[in-house]
Design an enzyme around this catalytic site. Sequence first.
Site, PDB file in Angstrom:
ATOM      1  N   CYS A  89      65.029  40.415  75.821  1.00  0.00           N
ATOM      2  CA  CYS A  89      64.383  40.785  77.068  1.00  0.00           C
ATOM      3  C   CYS A  89      64.400  42.310  77.267  1.00  0.00           C
ATOM      4  O   CYS A  89      63.848  42.492  78.298  1.00  0.00           O
ATOM      5  CB  CYS A  89      64.980  40.215  78.182  1.00  0.00           C
ATOM      6  SG  CYS A  89      65.187  38.144  78.119  1.00  0.00           S
ATOM      7  N   HIS A 336      58.668  37.274  84.566  1.00  0.00           N
ATOM      8  CA  HIS A 336      59.610  37.826  83.768  1.00  0.00           C
ATOM      9  C   HIS A 336      58.954  37.572  82.149  1.00  0.00           C
ATOM     10  O   HIS A 336      59.442  36.575  81.477  1.00  0.00           O
ATOM     11  CB  HIS A 336      61.094  37.193  83.655  1.00  0.00           C
ATOM     12  CG  HIS A 336      62.012  37.847  82.567  1.00  0.00           C
ATOM     13  ND1 HIS A 336      61.912  38.688  81.856  1.00  0.00           N
ATOM     14  CD2 HIS A 336      62.984  37.059  82.263  1.00  0.00           C
ATOM     15  CE1 HIS A 336      62.791  38.802  80.790  1.00  0.00           C
ATOM     16  NE2 HIS A 336      63.465  37.802  81.349  1.00  0.00           N
TER      17      HIS A 336
END
Length: 387
Positions: A89, A336
């Site tokens: 991420c 996200h």
Amino acid sequence: MVLRVSVGIIGAYSLKYESRSQLEAWDMIRESIKGVLNSVDKGIDPRDIELVIVSNFSDGYGNLLHSGPLAVDYLGNPSAKAFRVENACVSGSTALYIAYNFLKAGLARNALIVGFEKMSTQPSGSAANEILAKAAHPLEIVAGASFAGLYALIAKAYMDKYGLKEEDMALVAVKNHENAVRNPLAQFRRKITIEEVLSSQYVAWPLKLMDSSPLTDGAAALIVSAEPKMYTDTPAYIKGISMAHDKPGVFQREDMAMLRAIKEAADNAYRQAGVTARNINVFEVHDAFTIAEIVIYEMLGLAERGKGASLLKERTVWFDGSHPVNVSGGLKAKGHPIGATGVGMLAEVFWQVRGEAGERQVKDAEIGLVENHGGTGATVVVTILSR
Ligand code: COA
């Protein structure tokens, strides 16, 4: 040799984050590059961009690998050198970390960073549990752990140690959804209540659907320069940028109620920039699950250990507070899209310190911080941007 150059971001662009994009992954890359080139105030000739870094987590989503040369082609500078970076991420901030060091070392004058992920190509079960889960520790992968499950362990440890309640975590989601209403780029532009969070389905006790960031399609891009004033009168200078690592597995950590590497990266970035948390006007942080945002407050030095939730109750971190956090809506409500996430967070703070964030503009924001992490905080990059 590291040269005395001031590296700054000179352009930023983001597609609207959404659940089911009509665009293919490669179209998202092309659109982002077109957008970021157009965003540079005084314009930039693609031939001046010598380095291209594509931030992308998995071909399991977008069905695309070897995206570097594709980005070079869309950029229109066949002499540029390109590669893809994957760091879970935190791929987006890792791309900036590499570009910054290339520019500092005099190996390029300008760099293009483009991040993308099209997660909706997979059903949510495999998107989260098969593809994303590979970014955990090998023993966690073998045990079939999901990130919801791993953050649930962190939440449980924190609740046991400090008496945190589920309704305290719910406030993070309520705040970030409220913020996203002001952000035309956000996936969920809808206010929610504490009751809605608390009555949403458990995904891994004590975390619920409304404590979770969603699965998102999105792309974003930046242009970074070692000669920023040539291209704009108002660059966002990189005043500090630092990477740090923790043990990859949650089970390996001495204190599961903290995310140690965030503190290390933040302390280094503050030192480089010559500031403390108090001096930062706007924060974008990695609220992959609500518990993370509360722990992050503490690791960044905004609150003492165990006191993070008090910032929500006292409204310090709300849009109108003294230290607003995730005014974009955060990962929770803005979305996200893994490879794009860090790039989008940096774009948001770029716009904030230039006073270009529209309805969600934080008044007089001069200096902003991005905390972006991968896994359960195993890799962290903290960046400080300033006018
Ligand atoms: N927050 C708010 N709303 C959400 C949401 C979220 N995180 N995820 C889905 N929704 C909404 C959808 O828009 C949909 O609303 P609608 O019925 O009005 O259309 C509804 O909830 C159900 O959506 P669906 O896609 O069926 O959800 P899901 O159950 O398949 O997935 C999660 C929900 C939470 C399991 C999934 O988003 C997830 O796995 N998130 C975590 C991702 C992750 O681990 N990221 C990495 C962090 S390190």
